[in-house]
Motif scaffolding. Structure first.
Motif, PDB file in Angstrom:
ATOM      1  N   SER A  26      21.777 -63.392  52.796  1.00  0.00           N
ATOM      2  CA  SER A  26      21.149 -64.540  53.037  1.00  0.00           C
ATOM      3  C   SER A  26      21.831 -65.918  52.334  1.00  0.00           C
ATOM      4  O   SER A  26      21.756 -67.090  52.749  1.00  0.00           O
ATOM      5  CB  SER A  26      19.588 -64.695  52.487  1.00  0.00           C
ATOM      6  N   THR A  27      22.722 -65.620  51.270  1.00  0.00           N
ATOM      7  CA  THR A  27      23.583 -66.781  50.683  1.00  0.00           C
ATOM      8  C   THR A  27      24.907 -67.206  51.420  1.00  0.00           C
ATOM      9  O   THR A  27      25.530 -68.059  50.869  1.00  0.00           O
ATOM     10  CB  THR A  27      23.495 -66.434  49.240  1.00  0.00           C
ATOM     11  N   GLY A  28      25.243 -66.293  52.389  1.00  0.00           N
ATOM     12  CA  GLY A  28      26.175 -66.630  53.090  1.00  0.00           C
ATOM     13  C   GLY A  28      26.052 -67.771  54.094  1.00  0.00           C
ATOM     14  O   GLY A  28      25.229 -68.374  54.422  1.00  0.00           O
ATOM     15  N   ALA A  53      25.459 -60.578  47.362  1.00  0.00           N
ATOM     16  CA  ALA A  53      26.198 -59.796  46.381  1.00  0.00           C
ATOM     17  C   ALA A  53      26.046 -60.237  45.003  1.00  0.00           C
ATOM     18  O   ALA A  53      25.724 -59.364  44.021  1.00  0.00           O
ATOM     19  CB  ALA A  53      27.688 -60.146  46.756  1.00  0.00           C
ATOM     20  N   LEU A 101      19.799 -52.346  49.603  1.00  0.00           N
ATOM     21  CA  LEU A 101      20.214 -52.841  50.846  1.00  0.00           C
ATOM     22  C   LEU A 101      19.515 -52.191  51.967  1.00  0.00           C
ATOM     23  O   LEU A 101      19.020 -52.654  53.029  1.00  0.00           O
ATOM     24  CB  LEU A 101      21.721 -52.971  50.997  1.00  0.00           C
ATOM     25  N   ALA A 115      23.883 -59.983  57.873  1.00  0.00           N
ATOM     26  CA  ALA A 115      24.951 -61.068  57.920  1.00  0.00           C
ATOM     27  C   ALA A 115      25.584 -60.705  56.469  1.00  0.00           C
ATOM     28  O   ALA A 115      26.152 -61.760  56.012  1.00  0.00           O
ATOM     29  CB  ALA A 115      24.348 -62.589  57.731  1.00  0.00           C
ATOM     30  N   VAL A 116      25.711 -59.530  56.137  1.00  0.00           N
ATOM     31  CA  VAL A 116      26.871 -59.189  54.914  1.00  0.00           C
ATOM     32  C   VAL A 116      28.264 -59.251  55.469  1.00  0.00           C
ATOM     33  O   VAL A 116      28.129 -58.923  56.814  1.00  0.00           O
ATOM     34  CB  VAL A 116      26.422 -57.866  54.251  1.00  0.00           C
ATOM     35  N   GLY A 118      31.461 -57.081  55.802  1.00  0.00           N
ATOM     36  CA  GLY A 118      32.151 -55.995  55.569  1.00  0.00           C
ATOM     37  C   GLY A 118      31.385 -54.659  55.945  1.00  0.00           C
ATOM     38  O   GLY A 118      30.034 -54.806  56.420  1.00  0.00           O
ATOM     39  N   ASN A 139      27.198 -58.674  61.507  1.00  0.00           N
ATOM     40  CA  ASN A 139      27.807 -58.065  60.738  1.00  0.00           C
ATOM     41  C   ASN A 139      28.833 -57.148  61.588  1.00  0.00           C
ATOM     42  O   ASN A 139      28.669 -55.834  61.710  1.00  0.00           O
ATOM     43  CB  ASN A 139      27.305 -57.230  59.933  1.00  0.00           C
ATOM     44  N   GLU A 141      31.973 -55.718  61.234  1.00  0.00           N
ATOM     45  CA  GLU A 141      32.615 -54.663  60.709  1.00  0.00           C
ATOM     46  C   GLU A 141      31.614 -53.428  60.899  1.00  0.00           C
ATOM     47  O   GLU A 141      32.416 -52.236  60.858  1.00  0.00           O
ATOM     48  CB  GLU A 141      32.799 -54.749  59.131  1.00  0.00           C
ATOM     49  N   MET A 281      26.758 -71.992  65.058  1.00  0.00           N
ATOM     50  CA  MET A 281      26.265 -70.725  65.311  1.00  0.00           C
ATOM     51  C   MET A 281      24.793 -70.817  65.116  1.00  0.00           C
ATOM     52  O   MET A 281      24.177 -69.373  65.355  1.00  0.00           O
ATOM     53  CB  MET A 281      26.748 -69.795  63.724  1.00  0.00           C
TER      54      MET A 281
HETATM   55  P1  NDP Z   1      29.977 -65.015  53.924  1.00  0.00           P
HETATM   56  O1  NDP Z   1      31.037 -64.527  53.117  1.00  0.00           O
HETATM   57  O2  NDP Z   1      29.699 -66.320  53.915  1.00  0.00           O
HETATM   58  O3  NDP Z   1      28.587 -64.345  53.485  1.00  0.00           O
HETATM   59  C1  NDP Z   1      28.228 -62.917  53.172  1.00  0.00           C
HETATM   60  C2  NDP Z   1      27.113 -62.854  52.605  1.00  0.00           C
HETATM   61  O4  NDP Z   1      27.088 -61.285  52.312  1.00  0.00           O
HETATM   62  C3  NDP Z   1      26.632 -63.400  51.434  1.00  0.00           C
HETATM   63  O5  NDP Z   1      25.276 -63.432  51.214  1.00  0.00           O
HETATM   64  C4  NDP Z   1      27.081 -62.458  50.126  1.00  0.00           C
HETATM   65  O6  NDP Z   1      26.616 -62.663  49.166  1.00  0.00           O
HETATM   66  C5  NDP Z   1      26.880 -61.114  50.923  1.00  0.00           C
HETATM   67  N1  NDP Z   1      27.593 -60.215  50.485  1.00  0.00           N
HETATM   68  C6  NDP Z   1      29.001 -60.062  50.321  1.00  0.00           C
HETATM   69  N2  NDP Z   1      29.354 -58.883  50.234  1.00  0.00           N
HETATM   70  C7  NDP Z   1      28.254 -58.023  49.954  1.00  0.00           C
HETATM   71  C8  NDP Z   1      28.118 -57.026  49.340  1.00  0.00           C
HETATM   72  N3  NDP Z   1      29.094 -55.829  49.002  1.00  0.00           N
HETATM   73  N4  NDP Z   1      26.771 -56.263  49.207  1.00  0.00           N
HETATM   74  C9  NDP Z   1      25.784 -57.265  49.467  1.00  0.00           C
HETATM   75  N5  NDP Z   1      25.987 -58.299  49.771  1.00  0.00           N
HETATM   76  C10 NDP Z   1      27.195 -58.767  50.147  1.00  0.00           C
HETATM   77  O7  NDP Z   1      30.224 -64.301  55.277  1.00  0.00           O
HETATM   78  P2  NDP Z   1      29.853 -64.983  56.618  1.00  0.00           P
HETATM   79  O8  NDP Z   1      28.296 -65.362  56.626  1.00  0.00           O
HETATM   80  O9  NDP Z   1      30.773 -65.968  57.173  1.00  0.00           O
HETATM   81  O10 NDP Z   1      30.065 -63.749  57.673  1.00  0.00           O
HETATM   82  C11 NDP Z   1      28.893 -62.495  57.629  1.00  0.00           C
HETATM   83  C12 NDP Z   1      28.953 -61.545  58.731  1.00  0.00           C
HETATM   84  O11 NDP Z   1      28.969 -62.246  59.933  1.00  0.00           O
HETATM   85  C13 NDP Z   1      30.507 -60.974  58.699  1.00  0.00           C
HETATM   86  O12 NDP Z   1      30.587 -59.641  59.213  1.00  0.00           O
HETATM   87  C14 NDP Z   1      31.058 -61.687  59.813  1.00  0.00           C
HETATM   88  O13 NDP Z   1      32.132 -61.295  60.471  1.00  0.00           O
HETATM   89  C15 NDP Z   1      29.978 -62.224  60.814  1.00  0.00           C
HETATM   90  N6  NDP Z   1      30.193 -63.424  61.647  1.00  0.00           N
HETATM   91  C16 NDP Z   1      30.370 -64.589  60.807  1.00  0.00           C
HETATM   92  C17 NDP Z   1      30.169 -65.809  61.511  1.00  0.00           C
HETATM   93  C18 NDP Z   1      30.416 -67.036  61.110  1.00  0.00           C
HETATM   94  O14 NDP Z   1      30.387 -68.246  61.549  1.00  0.00           O
HETATM   95  N7  NDP Z   1      30.277 -67.219  59.682  1.00  0.00           N
HETATM   96  C19 NDP Z   1      30.466 -65.686  63.108  1.00  0.00           C
HETATM   97  C20 NDP Z   1      30.344 -64.417  63.610  1.00  0.00           C
HETATM   98  C21 NDP Z   1      30.128 -63.225  62.859  1.00  0.00           C
HETATM   99  P3  NDP Z   1      27.264 -63.616  47.823  1.00  0.00           P
HETATM  100  O15 NDP Z   1      26.894 -65.015  48.417  1.00  0.00           O
HETATM  101  O16 NDP Z   1      26.642 -63.322  46.655  1.00  0.00           O
HETATM  102  O17 NDP Z   1      28.800 -63.406  47.949  1.00  0.00           O
END
Ligand code: NDP
Ligand code: MG
Length: 398
Positions: A26-28, A53, A101, A115-116, A118, A139, A141, A281
């Protein structure tokens, strides 16, 4: 009634008639945009779980605003600190690790938005599918590594897999009302990334700072790098195979730098249906969360007169070989897409840390794929996929 019981009862009142939403990551970039959609439709959702994360500062703000039942923090030390500071006060159960998770994705929610970043999303997504939870999937991947398992689990439980990736949302929308057997092919559009016009020599010199700037989209670091190498498009080709049940030959890629046509479907009669929109998005997120309804929102209309023209070109698989490697991995099948994905997941942070040159991201993937010839598992189980991915990461880092 004590404070915690009061919290619990007000939470259950809040859920009546609303979609209970769990957000993994949720923080991404996607996670925060999902919360923007929630804010725009305040009567529609009850956010029951948030996760990250390690960015507990932002997670704490989100938790105070949305009062979820659980949060999951991957980092166990940070989870303990969060528990001490907020657990009791906000009446939140604090989960940690991959098991946390998995619970966040599969318990107490109607829909999980994944939306994690990897393939850490694989086990939670499978758990959601097994439990009949609707999955709004960003996500990619996860589908690349474990598409056969996820789609089978969704089929068995009767849950639903809805795309959030903009290209797949476009295809999904272009398929509305048509029969799957009438699809001739899909055409996935690609912006081409920031280095579309770079020569091979210029690509040798690309720095992390340059690669982290995408012309049309503001995204997390990993997908921004993947977009620049066209690995993102390769992962999307594999993602499309699983989402729409297509043969590799039915999936084409075309570079379209304006990113206005988000993708297209060509039917057997050669009619092409496309979805167009501004690059934002929150639209595909909204489509996934409200399917099959279309909600009015506050976004501006696409102004065709200002747009003037849209252009297209073939992707250059020589300068951007990652796309070709992903297409090859899809054709090889079995554990190969998981191997490609894991090698890339290992190589991207190494590039960002200055330990690999830019073209070495793709060459690492090539080397690792080649090293697995003869070791591909044809119809892999979850443990085959996890083992192949671990081994591919190890070889990529060696
Ligand atoms: P971000 O790096 O912005 O966010 C990732 C999120 O996942 C954060 O909340 C992060 O937490 C969390 N996270 C990362 N690693 C872990 C872990 N090992 N365990 C638990 N939580 C984890 O990525 P995006 O939002 O850009 O992308 C997310 C997914 O969506 C990816 O698979 C991407 O390919 C896909 N996607 C993204 C698009 C976009 O416009 N951004 C478009 C289409 C698909 P923390 O903040 O604490 O690091
Ligand atoms: Mg995309």
């Amino acid at each position: 009634m004590n404070t915690q019981q009061q919290d619990q009862s007000s939470k259950s009142e809040k859920t009546a008639g609303r979609k209970r939403l769990s957000i993994l990551g949720s923080t991404g970039s996607i996670g925060t945009q999902t919360l923007q959609v929630v804010d725009e439709f305040p009567d529609e959702f009850d956010v029951v779980s948030l996760s990250c994360a390690g960015n507990t500062e932002l997670l704490a703000q989100q938790a105070q605003k949305y009062s979820p039942d659980t949060v999951c923090i991957m980092d166990p030390e940070k989870a303990r600190e969060f528990e001490k500071e907020y657990g009791k006060r906000l009446g939140i159960e604090v989960l940690t690790g991959e098991d946390g998770l998995v619970s966040a994705a599969s318990e107490g929610c109607d829909t999980v938005l994944t939306a994690v970043s990897g393939m850490i999303g694989l086990r939670p997504t499978l758990a959601a599918a097994d439990n009949g939870i609707e999955i709004a999937l960003a996500n990619k991947e996860t589908l690349v590594a474990g598409g056969s398992l996820v789609t089978e689990a969704v089929r068995k439980s009767g849950s639903r897999l809805l795309p959030v990736d903009s290209e797949h949302s476009a295809i999904f929308q272009s398929l509305y009302g048509n029969r799957p057997e009438d699809v001739r092919r899909i055409i996935i559009t690609a912006s081409g990334g920031p280095f579309r016009t770079f020569s091979k020599e210029q690509l040798e010199q690309v720095t992390p700072a340059q690669a982290l700037k995408h012309p049309n989209w503001d995204m997390g670091a990993k997908i921004t790098i993947d977009s620049s190498t066209l690995m993102n498009k390769g992962l999307e080709v594999i993602e499309a195979k699983w989402l729409f049940g297509l043969d590799p030959d039915q999936i084409d890629v075309i570079v379209h730098p304006e990113s206005v046509i988000h993708s297209m479907v060509e039917y057997n009669d050669h009619s092409v249906i496309a979805q167009l929109g501004l690059p934002d998005m929150t639209l595909p997120i909204q489509i996934a969360l409200f399917y099959p309804n279309r909600m009015s929102n506050t976004r501006p209309s696409l102004d065709f007169a200002k747009l003037r023209s849209v252009t297209f070109e073939e992707p250059d698989r020589e300068r951007f070989p990652a796309l070709a490697y992903a297409e090859e991995a899809l054709r090889t099948g079995g554990t190969m897409p998981a191997i490609l994905n894991a090698a890339n997941e290992a190589a991207v942070p190494k590039f960002l840390a200055g330990e690999l040159r830019y073209p070495e991201i793709a060459s690492t993937v090539r080397r690792v794929m080649d090293s697995f010839s003869g070791e591909i598992v044809r119809e892999p189980s979850l443990s085959d996929i996890l083992e192949a991915s671990e081994e591919a990461k190890r070889r990529a880092l060696a």
